[in-house]
Enzyme design. Structure first.
Site, PDB file in Angstrom:
ATOM      1  N   HIS A 177       0.779  -1.150   0.019  1.00 32.74           N
ATOM      2  CA  HIS A 177      -0.104   0.009  -0.032  1.00 32.74           C
ATOM      3  C   HIS A 177       0.727   1.321  -0.083  1.00 32.74           C
ATOM      4  O   HIS A 177       0.506   2.292   0.827  1.00 32.74           O
ATOM      5  CB  HIS A 177      -0.854  -0.015   1.207  1.00 32.74           C
ATOM      6  CG  HIS A 177      -1.731  -1.289   1.439  1.00 32.74           C
ATOM      7  ND1 HIS A 177      -2.151  -1.694   2.572  1.00 32.74           N
ATOM      8  CD2 HIS A 177      -2.355  -1.926   0.333  1.00 32.74           C
ATOM      9  CE1 HIS A 177      -3.035  -2.738   2.410  1.00 32.74           C
ATOM     10  NE2 HIS A 177      -3.012  -2.982   1.170  1.00 32.74           N
ATOM     11  N   HIS A 189      -7.122  -0.647   3.041  1.00 34.09           N
ATOM     12  CA  HIS A 189      -6.431  -0.786   1.520  1.00 34.09           C
ATOM     13  C   HIS A 189      -6.870   0.370   0.568  1.00 34.09           C
ATOM     14  O   HIS A 189      -7.695   0.989   0.744  1.00 34.09           O
ATOM     15  CB  HIS A 189      -6.718  -2.317   1.252  1.00 34.09           C
ATOM     16  CG  HIS A 189      -6.548  -3.561   2.208  1.00 34.09           C
ATOM     17  ND1 HIS A 189      -5.651  -4.365   1.669  1.00 34.09           N
ATOM     18  CD2 HIS A 189      -6.703  -3.539   3.493  1.00 34.09           C
ATOM     19  CE1 HIS A 189      -5.505  -5.512   2.631  1.00 34.09           C
ATOM     20  NE2 HIS A 189      -6.207  -4.649   3.697  1.00 34.09           N
TER      21      HIS A 189
END
Length: 687
Positions: free
Chosen positions: A566, A609
């Site tokens: 990420h 996310h």
């Protein structure tokens, strides 16, 4: 199957096709109904050139080309993915046939990390149409309201009106605009004890968000186990309050149990659009600028090549270049184009066209690891390994991990420990890399202050906990750091765009990051030893009983942590005097017509996310850009009720109302098919 699918997709969208002749603005070329160019024959000039056909880039391509008066070209470095479409479409294959390490992965590596035992960490990124959305684990989580509003506040000092587009109300609308939410089936819902609030979700967007068609009772045990250690359930984290335990939504199309991603959702369903071209295997080597005014560079073209030895080609730009290469690709293109820190560019042999010190700076990433146990039940990995009817059924092959929890400091450290760490952090400063520019350092401090003063220590999760059931015979309880105070950077040491950039996340350089990750791993162990989940688990495999003290945990995690995939913030949306790269309208400082619209613009890390918020950025960007060129205001449109359906079809679709409606519409539209001219028909090559 493909010709039939193409024919029906062509039928379904004719009403949105522009009125101009198909050859007025393009030369005749080999073109699929989705705009993908297979013979390399593109026009000399386009209004918009989008750099990167990944998650955000394909959203922008679809949305901007809805205006028939705009021509759009997408340049994607990776392949189309046609040859591996089944591996992409089947959700479980993200785990069982991963494309990490293949030609569909950029295969980036960090520089050796001093606080991780000198290890270079793998940074996989999707190199394919659809980008990482075509190969990732499909978690569809949203950030919290407090995080999004903190982002908006960081940019409000420059342009408070434009910053409103990035506050919670507007950004939630953008995320919902992309979404077509489908509740879980009753069996899955009951077995996993899934909770959701329909009002928090969109229902007319192109992107399917739902739940797998197969699940395990251990997901219900996950919720009860977390309750038993003091973590409450979340009724629906999509509504802006993300703390707690739940079964998360995923990017899954439940009509046929396939992955829903930017290509299948936004591009595959399109009718022929003569104003859209998507060229794969085209690496952008630089943006070409008119540099007569170094403080207001005008992009006049984009240079690209199929590989490092191929002849470079150039396409002209009439309106804008839009960078959508992600947290690695977008700053890399700016740097090799001469926009970035002067010392970096000069050392790499790149002519300095505009000094913009924030490019590649403020880098943040989620760092994670996990505790692994032997499984006392047939988990997904074991079922897959055994094969048979269940393992090969579409419902089972839709299974992806979705048991999740976001836990705050109090859960990790207790009341006194949380307060002590919060006070320590608030009195401290970010661990920026040495040599950072003063404006960049000021930005690092502003981000640090926003997180430490508003988010850190609040009810919002400092760590993410995940239950992974995909390894045969094993169960992992994973922990991920969500708001790192360790700040990294991306830079270059060569002018060649085919050379990988230098990636230095500066992992665990801030003491609090190590503390939080260590305590989260301790919680992972505690969860594995707490009923009812403990009954499904055998012995702890890693790190094992030899790791107990803080010193032992610290030594172990230094050699066992890695990215949670990420990365963000390398083209941060911040005021320029805080090391920003783009303003609240996504315009790159010092340029007249270059924007960035992808995960690189987030100025801070989210406890989430990045898939859903990146779709939100792309939807918001399309509204802003179309509003600018159409001469209207650019608030986010309400969620559309007429967006195209995701057409992923690697499995046989189940019979649903949605499919029936689509079929009825197709039959009715057939009457209009004969009205198309022969010239129009011959402009389309059905694959």
């Amino acid at each position: 199957m493909w010709p039939v699918e193409v024919a029906f997709l062509t039928i379904l969208g004719l009403s949105s096709f522009g009125s101009c002749s198909p050859h007025e603005r393009y030369p005749i070329r080999t073109l699929s109904p989705r705009g993908i160019v297979y013979d390399g024959n593109i026009a000399d000039s386009y209004d918009f050139v989008i750099v990167g056909g990944g998650q955000a880039g394909l959203v922008l391509a679809a949305r901007l080309s809805e205006d028939s008066n705009h021509t759009v070209l997408v340049l994607e470095a990776g392949d189309t993915g046609d040859a591996i479409r089944n591996d992409i479409d089947v959700p479980a294959f993200a785990y069982y046939k991963s494309k990490m390490g293949s030609s569909y992965d950029y295969g980036f590596q960090t520089v050796p990390q001093a606080n991780l035992g000198g290890r270079a960490i793998s940074w996989p990124r999707g190199k394919i149409l659809g980008g990482s959305s075509a190969v990732n684990g499909m978690y569809a989580t949203r950030p919290s309201q407090i995080e999004v509003d903190a982002w908006s506040t960081l940019v409000a000092s420059d342009d408070s009106d434009a910053a409103k587009a990035w506050g919670w109300t507007s950004f939630l609308s953008a995320m919902k605009k992309s979404e077509h939410f489908t509740p879980p089936g009753s069996d899955v819902r009951n077995l996993a004890d899934i909770h959701y609030q329909p009002s928090n979700h969109g229902t007319g967007g192109p992107l399917h968000i739902s739940y797998p068609g197969y699940t395990f009772s251990q997901y219900r045990d996950w919720l009860v186990t977390l309750n038993n250690v003091g973590v409450p359930d979340s009724e629906d984290a999509a509504g802006g309050s993300t703390e707690g335990a739940y079964a998360t939504t995923s990017f899954i199309n439940p009509t046929n149990w396939t992955r829903s991603y930017s290509k299948s959702a936004y591009i595959d369903p399109l009718p022929p659009r003569d104003n859209l071209a998507i060229l794969a295997n085209a690496t952008v080597t630089r943006i070409i600028f008119d540099s007569s005014n170094s403080n207001n560079l005008t992009a006049t073209g984009v240079e690209f090549a199929s590989n490092r030895d191929a002849t470079k080609r150039t396409v002209k730009v009439s309106k804008e270049v839009i960078l959508a290469g992600g947290a690695v690709g977008s700053p890399h293109v700016l740097l090799v184009s001469g926009v970035g820190p002067k010392d970096t560019l000069e050392a790499a042999g790149v002519p300095v066209l505009h000094e913009l010190n924030g490019v590649g700076q403020h880098m943040a990433d989620h760092l994670s690891s996990g505790v692994t146990y032997a499984a006392n039940f047939d988990n997904a990995g074991a079922i897959w390994a055994k094969g048979g009817d269940v393992a090969n059924s579409p419902a089972f092959l839709s299974f992806v991990n979705s048991a999740i929890a976001y836990v705050n400091l109090t859960t990790l450290l207790g009341d006194d420990g949380a307060k002590a760490l919060q006070d320590e952090v608030r009195q401290g400063s970010p661990s920026s890399l040495a040599g950072s520019d003063s404006d960049v350092l000021a930005g690092d401090k502003a981000i640090y202050s926003a997180v430490s003063g508003t988010i850190f220590g609040s009810h919002i999760g400092s760590a993410e906990m995940l239950l992974s059931l995909n390894t045969p015979g094993n169960v992992a309880i994973q922990a991920g750091l969500q708001h790192p105070f360790s700040v990294g950077r991306l830079s270059i040491n060569t002018s060649n765009a085919f050379d990988s950039p230098i990636i230095d996340p500066n992992y665990l350089s801030h003491a609090s990051d190590r503390t939080i990750l260590r305590e989260a791993l301790k919680l992972a162990r505690k969860l594995g030893q707490t009923e009812p989940l403990a009954s499904s688990l055998g012995d702890e495999i890693t790190p094992g009983p030899s790791v107990n003290t803080d010193a032992e945990w610290d030594a172990w995690l230094s050699t066992h942590v890695g990215t949670e995939f990420h990365p963000s913030s390398t083209c941060a949306m911040l005021p320029r005097n805080l090391g920003g790269v783009v303003n609240a309208k996504l315009q790159v400082y010092g340029t007249a017509n270059v924007r960035v619209a992808d995960s690189s613009i987030f100025p801070l890390s989210f406890a989430a996310h990045l898939g859903v918020p990146t779709y939100g950025v792309a939807e918001q960007a399309a509204d802003i850009i179309r509003g600018f060129y159409n001469g209207v205001a650019s608030p986010v449109s309400p969620p559309s009720s007429t967006s195209a359906s995701d057409s992923s079809s690697s499995q046989t679709p189940s019979t649903t109302n949605q499919n029936n409606a689509a079929s009825t519409h197709a039959i009715n539209s057939w009457l209009n098919w004969t009205l198309l001219s022969a010239t129009f028909l011959t402009s389309v090559l059905v694959l």
